[in-house]
Design a protein around this motif. Structure first.
Motif, PDB file in Angstrom:
ATOM      1  N   HIS A 168      29.389 -12.975 -42.559  1.00 33.86           N
ATOM      2  CA  HIS A 168      29.124 -13.454 -41.410  1.00 33.86           C
ATOM      3  C   HIS A 168      30.511 -13.287 -40.533  1.00 33.86           C
ATOM      4  O   HIS A 168      31.251 -14.292 -40.396  1.00 33.86           O
ATOM      5  N   THR A 169      30.173 -12.039 -39.776  1.00 34.91           N
ATOM      6  CA  THR A 169      31.331 -11.561 -38.957  1.00 34.91           C
ATOM      7  C   THR A 169      31.179 -11.641 -37.557  1.00 34.91           C
ATOM      8  O   THR A 169      29.903 -11.696 -37.154  1.00 34.91           O
ATOM      9  N   PRO A 170      32.071 -11.938 -36.710  1.00 35.20           N
ATOM     10  CA  PRO A 170      31.633 -12.009 -35.215  1.00 35.20           C
ATOM     11  C   PRO A 170      31.395 -10.556 -34.677  1.00 35.20           C
ATOM     12  O   PRO A 170      32.141  -9.670 -34.750  1.00 35.20           O
ATOM     13  N   ALA A 171      30.269 -10.364 -33.600  1.00 38.36           N
ATOM     14  CA  ALA A 171      29.953  -9.417 -33.020  1.00 38.36           C
ATOM     15  C   ALA A 171      30.604  -9.094 -31.741  1.00 38.36           C
ATOM     16  O   ALA A 171      30.496 -10.361 -31.112  1.00 38.36           O
ATOM     17  N   ARG A 172      31.365  -8.154 -31.495  1.00 42.13           N
ATOM     18  CA  ARG A 172      31.915  -8.239 -29.941  1.00 42.13           C
ATOM     19  C   ARG A 172      31.189  -7.470 -29.101  1.00 42.13           C
ATOM     20  O   ARG A 172      30.385  -6.514 -29.497  1.00 42.13           O
ATOM     21  N   PRO A 173      30.973  -7.888 -27.750  1.00 41.90           N
ATOM     22  CA  PRO A 173      31.710  -8.751 -27.098  1.00 41.90           C
ATOM     23  C   PRO A 173      31.150 -10.388 -27.212  1.00 41.90           C
ATOM     24  O   PRO A 173      31.594 -11.173 -26.404  1.00 41.90           O
ATOM     25  N   SER A 174      30.080 -10.529 -27.749  1.00 47.41           N
ATOM     26  CA  SER A 174      29.354 -11.688 -27.635  1.00 47.41           C
ATOM     27  C   SER A 174      29.804 -12.951 -28.424  1.00 47.41           C
ATOM     28  O   SER A 174      29.570 -13.964 -27.976  1.00 47.41           O
ATOM     29  N   PHE A 175      30.618 -12.482 -29.404  1.00 49.41           N
ATOM     30  CA  PHE A 175      31.131 -13.423 -30.346  1.00 49.41           C
ATOM     31  C   PHE A 175      29.904 -14.267 -30.921  1.00 49.41           C
ATOM     32  O   PHE A 175      29.880 -15.532 -31.331  1.00 49.41           O
ATOM     33  N   ARG A 176      28.742 -13.719 -31.327  1.00 51.44           N
ATOM     34  CA  ARG A 176      27.866 -14.187 -32.073  1.00 51.44           C
ATOM     35  C   ARG A 176      27.645 -13.565 -33.646  1.00 51.44           C
ATOM     36  O   ARG A 176      28.296 -12.177 -33.926  1.00 51.44           O
TER      37      ARG A 176
ATOM     38  N   ALA B 198      43.300 -18.028 -34.358  1.00 53.87           N
ATOM     39  CA  ALA B 198      44.005 -17.571 -33.186  1.00 53.87           C
ATOM     40  C   ALA B 198      43.981 -16.271 -32.751  1.00 53.87           C
ATOM     41  O   ALA B 198      43.381 -16.293 -31.569  1.00 53.87           O
ATOM     42  N   GLY B 199      43.929 -15.450 -33.557  1.00 51.14           N
ATOM     43  CA  GLY B 199      43.716 -13.897 -33.059  1.00 51.14           C
ATOM     44  C   GLY B 199      42.210 -13.696 -32.557  1.00 51.14           C
ATOM     45  O   GLY B 199      41.998 -13.209 -31.631  1.00 51.14           O
ATOM     46  N   GLN B 200      41.247 -14.499 -33.457  1.00 49.31           N
ATOM     47  CA  GLN B 200      39.865 -14.358 -33.051  1.00 49.31           C
ATOM     48  C   GLN B 200      39.526 -15.003 -31.704  1.00 49.31           C
ATOM     49  O   GLN B 200      38.962 -14.574 -30.882  1.00 49.31           O
ATOM     50  N   LEU B 201      40.304 -16.232 -31.566  1.00 47.36           N
ATOM     51  CA  LEU B 201      40.259 -16.798 -30.136  1.00 47.36           C
ATOM     52  C   LEU B 201      40.613 -16.154 -28.814  1.00 47.36           C
ATOM     53  O   LEU B 201      40.117 -15.931 -27.962  1.00 47.36           O
ATOM     54  N   GLN B 202      41.877 -15.398 -29.360  1.00 50.56           N
ATOM     55  CA  GLN B 202      42.358 -14.363 -28.399  1.00 50.56           C
ATOM     56  C   GLN B 202      41.158 -13.329 -27.898  1.00 50.56           C
ATOM     57  O   GLN B 202      41.071 -12.888 -26.920  1.00 50.56           O
ATOM     58  N   ARG B 203      40.781 -12.584 -28.899  1.00 53.20           N
ATOM     59  CA  ARG B 203      39.682 -11.660 -28.743  1.00 53.20           C
ATOM     60  C   ARG B 203      38.386 -12.405 -27.980  1.00 53.20           C
ATOM     61  O   ARG B 203      38.000 -11.727 -26.845  1.00 53.20           O
ATOM     62  N   ALA B 204      38.149 -13.664 -28.219  1.00 52.02           N
ATOM     63  CA  ALA B 204      36.929 -14.014 -27.499  1.00 52.02           C
ATOM     64  C   ALA B 204      37.304 -14.646 -26.158  1.00 52.02           C
ATOM     65  O   ALA B 204      36.411 -14.329 -25.047  1.00 52.02           O
ATOM     66  N   LEU B 205      38.465 -14.886 -25.832  1.00 50.89           N
ATOM     67  CA  LEU B 205      38.858 -15.198 -24.410  1.00 50.89           C
ATOM     68  C   LEU B 205      39.069 -13.845 -23.687  1.00 50.89           C
ATOM     69  O   LEU B 205      38.663 -13.957 -22.480  1.00 50.89           O
ATOM     70  N   GLN B 206      39.170 -12.762 -24.075  1.00 51.23           N
ATOM     71  CA  GLN B 206      39.283 -11.441 -23.405  1.00 51.23           C
ATOM     72  C   GLN B 206      37.898 -10.884 -23.181  1.00 51.23           C
ATOM     73  O   GLN B 206      37.303 -10.232 -22.026  1.00 51.23           O
TER      74      GLN B 206
ATOM     75  N   LEU C 282      35.023 -12.830 -23.332  1.00 55.09           N
ATOM     76  CA  LEU C 282      33.983 -13.930 -22.607  1.00 55.09           C
ATOM     77  C   LEU C 282      34.800 -14.526 -21.548  1.00 55.09           C
ATOM     78  O   LEU C 282      35.097 -15.640 -21.675  1.00 55.09           O
ATOM     79  N   PRO C 283      35.330 -13.825 -20.384  1.00 57.40           N
ATOM     80  CA  PRO C 283      36.280 -14.416 -19.464  1.00 57.40           C
ATOM     81  C   PRO C 283      35.672 -15.410 -18.623  1.00 57.40           C
ATOM     82  O   PRO C 283      36.414 -16.210 -18.139  1.00 57.40           O
ATOM     83  N   THR C 284      34.364 -15.571 -18.613  1.00 60.07           N
ATOM     84  CA  THR C 284      33.697 -16.641 -17.864  1.00 60.07           C
ATOM     85  C   THR C 284      33.403 -17.715 -18.672  1.00 60.07           C
ATOM     86  O   THR C 284      33.090 -18.801 -18.042  1.00 60.07           O
ATOM     87  N   THR C 285      33.388 -17.844 -19.921  1.00 58.85           N
ATOM     88  CA  THR C 285      33.320 -19.034 -20.750  1.00 58.85           C
ATOM     89  C   THR C 285      34.536 -19.819 -20.830  1.00 58.85           C
ATOM     90  O   THR C 285      35.745 -19.534 -20.629  1.00 58.85           O
ATOM     91  N   ASP C 286      34.279 -20.985 -20.735  1.00 58.51           N
ATOM     92  CA  ASP C 286      35.233 -22.211 -20.634  1.00 58.51           C
ATOM     93  C   ASP C 286      36.245 -21.984 -21.872  1.00 58.51           C
ATOM     94  O   ASP C 286      35.568 -22.135 -22.924  1.00 58.51           O
ATOM     95  N   PRO C 287      37.581 -21.958 -21.606  1.00 55.60           N
ATOM     96  CA  PRO C 287      38.438 -21.666 -22.843  1.00 55.60           C
ATOM     97  C   PRO C 287      38.510 -22.907 -23.583  1.00 55.60           C
ATOM     98  O   PRO C 287      38.665 -22.586 -25.095  1.00 55.60           O
ATOM     99  N   ARG C 288      38.315 -23.991 -23.106  1.00 53.29           N
ATOM    100  CA  ARG C 288      38.225 -25.409 -24.360  1.00 53.29           C
ATOM    101  C   ARG C 288      37.117 -25.109 -25.017  1.00 53.29           C
ATOM    102  O   ARG C 288      37.069 -25.494 -26.323  1.00 53.29           O
ATOM    103  N   GLU C 289      35.943 -24.546 -24.491  1.00 50.91           N
ATOM    104  CA  GLU C 289      34.579 -24.535 -25.269  1.00 50.91           C
ATOM    105  C   GLU C 289      34.799 -23.483 -26.520  1.00 50.91           C
ATOM    106  O   GLU C 289      34.528 -23.482 -27.613  1.00 50.91           O
ATOM    107  N   LEU C 290      35.639 -22.399 -25.998  1.00 50.98           N
ATOM    108  CA  LEU C 290      35.867 -21.347 -27.059  1.00 50.98           C
ATOM    109  C   LEU C 290      36.778 -21.936 -28.196  1.00 50.98           C
ATOM    110  O   LEU C 290      36.614 -21.644 -29.394  1.00 50.98           O
ATOM    111  N   ALA C 291      37.748 -22.468 -27.828  1.00 53.89           N
ATOM    112  CA  ALA C 291      38.780 -23.219 -28.603  1.00 53.89           C
ATOM    113  C   ALA C 291      38.109 -24.025 -29.647  1.00 53.89           C
ATOM    114  O   ALA C 291      38.610 -24.122 -30.780  1.00 53.89           O
ATOM    115  N   THR C 292      37.287 -24.933 -29.241  1.00 54.06           N
ATOM    116  CA  THR C 292      36.674 -25.962 -29.836  1.00 54.06           C
ATOM    117  C   THR C 292      35.655 -25.282 -30.942  1.00 54.06           C
ATOM    118  O   THR C 292      35.854 -25.734 -32.287  1.00 54.06           O
TER     119      THR C 292
END
Length: 84
Positions: free
Chosen positions: A11-19, A52-60, A62-72
């Motif tokens: 169960h790995t993340p698909a980029r850029p959706s992070f699903r 933390a590395g995955q969070l950094q990729r997700a922030l890049q 998904l720039p319109t997603t709230d960073p707090r939601e991604l961190a959570t």
């Protein structure tokens, strides 16, 4: 994948959706969380660095997603370590 674990897909993340590539749920899905806890059971710091590395990729990605939601979703699900 071949052998006795062939039926278990990671169960790995698909980029850029992070699903999740396997189940389609927001990553890390429950199976991914369990797998990460098992893989890093003796290396909490390593798991935090990986997340933390995955969070950094997700922030890049998904720039319109709230960073707090991604961190959570990506980091803060991790149980706090027990006091020694």
């Amino acid at each position: 994948m071949y052998g006795p674990d062939a039926r278990f897909r990671p169960h790995t993340p698909a980029r850029p959706s992070f699903r999740c590539r396997t189940c389609g749920a927001p990553w890390p899905c429950q199976p991914a969380r369990l797998g990460l806890l098992r893989a890093y059971r003796d290396d909490r710091i390593g798991l935090l660095v990986y997340l933390a590395g995955q969070l950094q990729r997700a922030l890049q990605d998904l720039p319109t997603t709230d960073p707090r939601e991604l961190a959570t979703r990506i980091v803060y699900w991790l149980p706090r370590s027990r006091p020694r």
